[in-house]
Each structure stands twice: as C-alpha cells, then as structure tokens.
Design a protein around this motif. Sequence first.
Motif, PDB file in Angstrom:
ATOM      1  N   LEU A 150       0.808  -1.135   0.111  1.00  0.00           N
ATOM      2  CA  LEU A 150       0.149   0.057   0.003  1.00  0.00           C
ATOM      3  C   LEU A 150       0.942   1.212  -0.004  1.00  0.00           C
ATOM      4  O   LEU A 150       1.580   1.293   0.868  1.00  0.00           O
ATOM      5  N   GLY A 205       2.230   5.272  -2.054  1.00  0.00           N
ATOM      6  CA  GLY A 205       1.919   6.766  -1.986  1.00  0.00           C
ATOM      7  C   GLY A 205       2.971   7.519  -1.388  1.00  0.00           C
ATOM      8  O   GLY A 205       2.923   8.598  -0.970  1.00  0.00           O
ATOM      9  N   THR A 206       4.201   6.693  -0.961  1.00  0.00           N
ATOM     10  CA  THR A 206       5.226   7.224  -0.358  1.00  0.00           C
ATOM     11  C   THR A 206       6.523   7.070  -0.999  1.00  0.00           C
ATOM     12  O   THR A 206       6.724   5.733  -1.846  1.00  0.00           O
ATOM     13  N   LEU A 217      -2.030   2.782  -5.293  1.00  0.00           N
ATOM     14  CA  LEU A 217      -2.182   3.841  -5.094  1.00  0.00           C
ATOM     15  C   LEU A 217      -3.548   4.410  -4.962  1.00  0.00           C
ATOM     16  O   LEU A 217      -4.280   3.765  -5.637  1.00  0.00           O
ATOM     17  N   ARG A 236      -5.078   9.990  -5.628  1.00  0.00           N
ATOM     18  CA  ARG A 236      -5.409  11.081  -5.561  1.00  0.00           C
ATOM     19  C   ARG A 236      -4.559  12.220  -6.368  1.00  0.00           C
ATOM     20  O   ARG A 236      -4.979  13.326  -6.412  1.00  0.00           O
ATOM     21  N   ARG A 263      -1.651  -0.930  -9.244  1.00  0.00           N
ATOM     22  CA  ARG A 263      -3.116  -0.555  -9.295  1.00  0.00           C
ATOM     23  C   ARG A 263      -3.479   0.777  -8.839  1.00  0.00           C
ATOM     24  O   ARG A 263      -2.907   1.175  -7.686  1.00  0.00           O
ATOM     25  N   GLY A 308      -6.655   3.331  -7.066  1.00  0.00           N
ATOM     26  CA  GLY A 308      -7.990   3.595  -6.615  1.00  0.00           C
ATOM     27  C   GLY A 308      -8.259   2.765  -5.422  1.00  0.00           C
ATOM     28  O   GLY A 308      -7.490   1.690  -5.367  1.00  0.00           O
ATOM     29  N   HIS A 354       1.414   6.978   3.749  1.00  0.00           N
ATOM     30  CA  HIS A 354       1.726   8.264   4.434  1.00  0.00           C
ATOM     31  C   HIS A 354       1.334   7.990   6.001  1.00  0.00           C
ATOM     32  O   HIS A 354       0.418   7.482   6.141  1.00  0.00           O
ATOM     33  N   PHE A 400      -0.267   9.909   7.773  1.00  0.00           N
ATOM     34  CA  PHE A 400      -1.407  10.596   8.072  1.00  0.00           C
ATOM     35  C   PHE A 400      -2.500   9.851   7.213  1.00  0.00           C
ATOM     36  O   PHE A 400      -3.556  10.281   7.062  1.00  0.00           O
ATOM     37  N   ALA A 401      -2.146   8.995   6.336  1.00  0.00           N
ATOM     38  CA  ALA A 401      -3.306   8.157   5.784  1.00  0.00           C
ATOM     39  C   ALA A 401      -3.853   7.152   6.952  1.00  0.00           C
ATOM     40  O   ALA A 401      -3.732   5.728   6.819  1.00  0.00           O
ATOM     41  N   ILE A 433      -6.903   3.986   5.546  1.00  0.00           N
ATOM     42  CA  ILE A 433      -6.392   2.838   4.628  1.00  0.00           C
ATOM     43  C   ILE A 433      -5.481   1.783   5.471  1.00  0.00           C
ATOM     44  O   ILE A 433      -5.442   0.662   5.389  1.00  0.00           O
ATOM     45  N   ASN A 482      -8.156  -0.016   7.634  1.00  0.00           N
ATOM     46  CA  ASN A 482      -8.459  -1.135   6.801  1.00  0.00           C
ATOM     47  C   ASN A 482      -7.672  -2.422   6.496  1.00  0.00           C
ATOM     48  O   ASN A 482      -8.204  -3.389   6.406  1.00  0.00           O
ATOM     49  N   GLN A 531      -5.700  18.255   1.470  1.00  0.00           N
ATOM     50  CA  GLN A 531      -6.915  17.980   2.050  1.00  0.00           C
ATOM     51  C   GLN A 531      -6.958  18.695   3.339  1.00  0.00           C
ATOM     52  O   GLN A 531      -6.072  18.944   4.361  1.00  0.00           O
TER      53      GLN A 531
HETATM   54  P1  NAP Z   1      -6.970   7.567   3.808  1.00  0.00           P
HETATM   55  O1  NAP Z   1      -7.575   8.425   4.415  1.00  0.00           O
HETATM   56  O2  NAP Z   1      -6.287   6.814   4.896  1.00  0.00           O
HETATM   57  O3  NAP Z   1      -7.653   6.774   2.719  1.00  0.00           O
HETATM   58  C1  NAP Z   1      -9.112   7.010   2.281  1.00  0.00           C
HETATM   59  C2  NAP Z   1      -9.453   5.842   1.248  1.00  0.00           C
HETATM   60  O4  NAP Z   1      -8.480   6.216   0.312  1.00  0.00           O
HETATM   61  C3  NAP Z   1      -9.292   4.578   1.700  1.00  0.00           C
HETATM   62  O5  NAP Z   1     -10.309   4.316   2.655  1.00  0.00           O
HETATM   63  C4  NAP Z   1      -9.059   3.704   0.394  1.00  0.00           C
HETATM   64  O6  NAP Z   1     -10.191   3.496  -0.296  1.00  0.00           O
HETATM   65  C5  NAP Z   1      -8.363   4.757  -0.390  1.00  0.00           C
HETATM   66  N1  NAP Z   1      -6.799   4.523  -0.367  1.00  0.00           N
HETATM   67  C6  NAP Z   1      -5.929   5.263   0.492  1.00  0.00           C
HETATM   68  N2  NAP Z   1      -4.526   4.849   0.156  1.00  0.00           N
HETATM   69  C7  NAP Z   1      -4.468   3.802  -0.706  1.00  0.00           C
HETATM   70  C8  NAP Z   1      -3.684   2.999  -1.373  1.00  0.00           C
HETATM   71  N3  NAP Z   1      -2.397   3.304  -1.195  1.00  0.00           N
HETATM   72  N4  NAP Z   1      -4.184   2.136  -2.266  1.00  0.00           N
HETATM   73  C9  NAP Z   1      -5.643   2.076  -2.557  1.00  0.00           C
HETATM   74  N5  NAP Z   1      -6.329   2.898  -1.741  1.00  0.00           N
HETATM   75  C10 NAP Z   1      -6.136   3.721  -1.083  1.00  0.00           C
HETATM   76  O7  NAP Z   1      -5.813   8.063   2.916  1.00  0.00           O
HETATM   77  P2  NAP Z   1      -5.552   9.728   2.515  1.00  0.00           P
HETATM   78  O8  NAP Z   1      -4.829  10.328   3.594  1.00  0.00           O
HETATM   79  O9  NAP Z   1      -6.572  10.093   1.516  1.00  0.00           O
HETATM   80  O10 NAP Z   1      -4.126   9.326   1.286  1.00  0.00           O
HETATM   81  C11 NAP Z   1      -4.215   8.547   0.490  1.00  0.00           C
HETATM   82  C12 NAP Z   1      -3.083   8.278  -0.378  1.00  0.00           C
HETATM   83  O11 NAP Z   1      -2.069   9.358  -0.497  1.00  0.00           O
HETATM   84  C13 NAP Z   1      -2.402   7.220   0.585  1.00  0.00           C
HETATM   85  O12 NAP Z   1      -2.106   6.044  -0.015  1.00  0.00           O
HETATM   86  C14 NAP Z   1      -0.930   7.894   1.158  1.00  0.00           C
HETATM   87  O13 NAP Z   1       0.027   7.048   1.253  1.00  0.00           O
HETATM   88  C15 NAP Z   1      -0.906   9.073   0.130  1.00  0.00           C
HETATM   89  N6  NAP Z   1      -0.149  10.395   0.747  1.00  0.00           N
HETATM   90  C16 NAP Z   1      -1.314  10.682   2.050  1.00  0.00           C
HETATM   91  C17 NAP Z   1      -0.830  12.027   2.506  1.00  0.00           C
HETATM   92  C18 NAP Z   1      -1.629  12.644   3.894  1.00  0.00           C
HETATM   93  O14 NAP Z   1      -1.231  13.484   4.217  1.00  0.00           O
HETATM   94  N7  NAP Z   1      -2.593  11.824   4.052  1.00  0.00           N
HETATM   95  C19 NAP Z   1       0.426  12.455   2.199  1.00  0.00           C
HETATM   96  C20 NAP Z   1       1.298  12.069   1.223  1.00  0.00           C
HETATM   97  C21 NAP Z   1       0.833  10.801   0.631  1.00  0.00           C
HETATM   98  P3  NAP Z   1     -11.129   2.246  -0.050  1.00  0.00           P
HETATM   99  O15 NAP Z   1     -11.665   2.272   1.308  1.00  0.00           O
HETATM  100  O16 NAP Z   1     -12.110   2.324  -1.135  1.00  0.00           O
HETATM  101  O17 NAP Z   1     -10.163   1.088  -0.156  1.00  0.00           O
END
Ligand code: NAP
Length: 242
Positions: A6, A8-9, A30, A33, A45, A47, A72, A74-75, A78, A81, A136
């Motif tokens: 999983l 995004g980093t 990923l 986003r 993959r 989404g 990340h 702060f995610a 996921i 989950n 966000q």
């Molecule tokens: P989140 O709030 O933990 O996740 C929201 C939803 O997005 C999850 O329930 C899942 O959907 C989907 N999701 C998140 N990461 C996923 C992944 N790697 N692969 C497939 N689905 C994923 O996550 P978020 O904070 O929105 O961050 C989204 C992504 O951006 C993460 O993968 C993270 O590594 C990256 N990121 C986040 C930040 C941050 O500050 N939050 C900063 C840099 C990078 P479903 O429930 O439908 O599976």
Amino acid sequence: MNVLILGGTAEARALAAVLHDKDFHVVSSLAGRVAQPRLPVGEVRVGGFGGVDGLVAWLREHDVQAVVDATHPFAERIGANAFAAAEQTGIPLLRLARPGWQESEGDRWHWAQDLTEAAALLPGLGRRVFLTSGRQGLAAFASLDELWFLIRCVDPPEPPLPPRHEVLLDRGPYEVDREHALMTGHRIDVLVTKDSGGSMTAAKLTAARELGVPVVVVRRPPRPATTVAADVAEAVEWVLCR
Ligand code: NAP
C-alpha cells in the motif's frame, strides 16, 4: 510470493524496487489522489478497494501472501482497513513507517493534535503562514481571514480555503537554500506542517530554525498496533522471512 504494497510514499517505491529485484511478485497500490504520481517499478493498481470487504476480496483473489502498509503516516483510514483485512484473512501485515521528526536546539515548535488545533494556534504566532499540510482538510483554516497563507501542495487544494492566500504547486524533495529564500521572499512568520518525517520535505524545518520562525507541527494520528519497520531494509528483511 505475491506481495501487496500500500503505497503513495517514497519508502513504498523504494521497497517495490528492492523486492522486484529479488523476483517477488509485487503489486503497488495507489489511492489515485495525485494527478501524475511518481510510479514505482513493477505492477501498479490505482484506486480504492471499496473498504475492508473490498480489500479482503482483492487479497484473496490475487492470492496475496504478505501486505506492507507503506502509506503516509497521516493516511489513517487505509491503515485501519489493512489491519482489519489482515485480521480477517490471516495474511501477515507489516507497517513501514519512517520515524517522525525530532525537535532540535533553536527550533520553536508548537504541537497540535490535528489541523483544527493547528488553525487555532496560528493567530497567536504570526500573520503570514506557510501552510504545507497537504491539499486535504484546509477548511480548518478557512475562517482565518486576518492571516495570509502561502499554500503549497502537489495538486490544487480542495476548497474552502482561507480568503487571503496564494497557491504554490510543487513537490519535494526540497532544499534548505530554496526553502529559506521562499520563506524570506514571502515574509513568512509561521510554518504549518504535519509530522510527516523523512528527508524529502524536512528542509523547511531547517529554514524555519535558521530564520527563527515558529512551526506548528501536527501530531501523527494513532495507527493500529501491528509489526512496524522503520526503514526499507527492515521491511525487506520482514518480507524475506515470510
Ligand atoms: P486515507 O484517508 O487513509 O484513505 C481514504 C481511502 O482512500 C481509503 O479508505 C481507500 O479507499 C483509499 N486509499 C488510500 N490509500 C490507498 C492506497 N495506497 N491504495 C488504494 N486505496 C487507497 O488516505 P489519504 O490520507 O486520503 O491518502 C491517500 C494516499 O495518499 C495514501 O495512499 C497515502 O500514502 C498518500 N499520501 C497521503 C498523505 C496525507 O497527508 N494523508 C500525504 C502524502 C501521500 P477504499 O476504502 O475504497 O479502499
């Protein structure tokens, strides 16, 4: 062996590269986003999976034998989950999480529990804010109409935003000299960041220390208690032992 990362980093990409070289079948996931994400080597993959049930179904369908949650810090969702899906399927789960940043001499850090608390601290600290917490959740700052914001993120931020702002679209890695010049040029007097950790975006903290600028640091949310690797080498060891 089939491994799901999983991602995004930067750590997730580095892990995918090492495991790919060692002939593991790796799928990096990923969220989708970012419009033009940096892609890891190997299969990717994009989404959401559709919550815990969707992730469980995906893991079974693809005969996954190990999951590394390298998302990340702060995610939160996921991560929860992945934990629940690992429990349901019995598939081993590792959390790959870089350590948080450490305050050092000369820093003027103020810790906040979340973005709302960060916003509440700002009027007492400065008037020209360098906001680097991502695109966000910026609604937390939207009512601060007395302050000016330089909002830096990879893709355009989601409204509502504070009324007085400029958006700077950019992505790391960043260097201290440029961060110093950016903050001086915009007369920044307070910085907001998440405690993301890692070296790619740490230069702003050094620049803030050099300039005597206070920093509001948002604490990491809690993650489920699972095995944790602090770096890619540790994560590789864990996968090799599965
Ligand atoms: P989140 O709030 O933990 O996740 C929201 C939803 O997005 C999850 O329930 C899942 O959907 C989907 N999701 C998140 N990461 C996923 C992944 N790697 N692969 C497939 N689905 C994923 O996550 P978020 O904070 O929105 O961050 C989204 C992504 O951006 C993460 O993968 C993270 O590594 C990256 N990121 C986040 C930040 C941050 O500050 N939050 C900063 C840099 C990078 P479903 O429930 O439908 O599976």
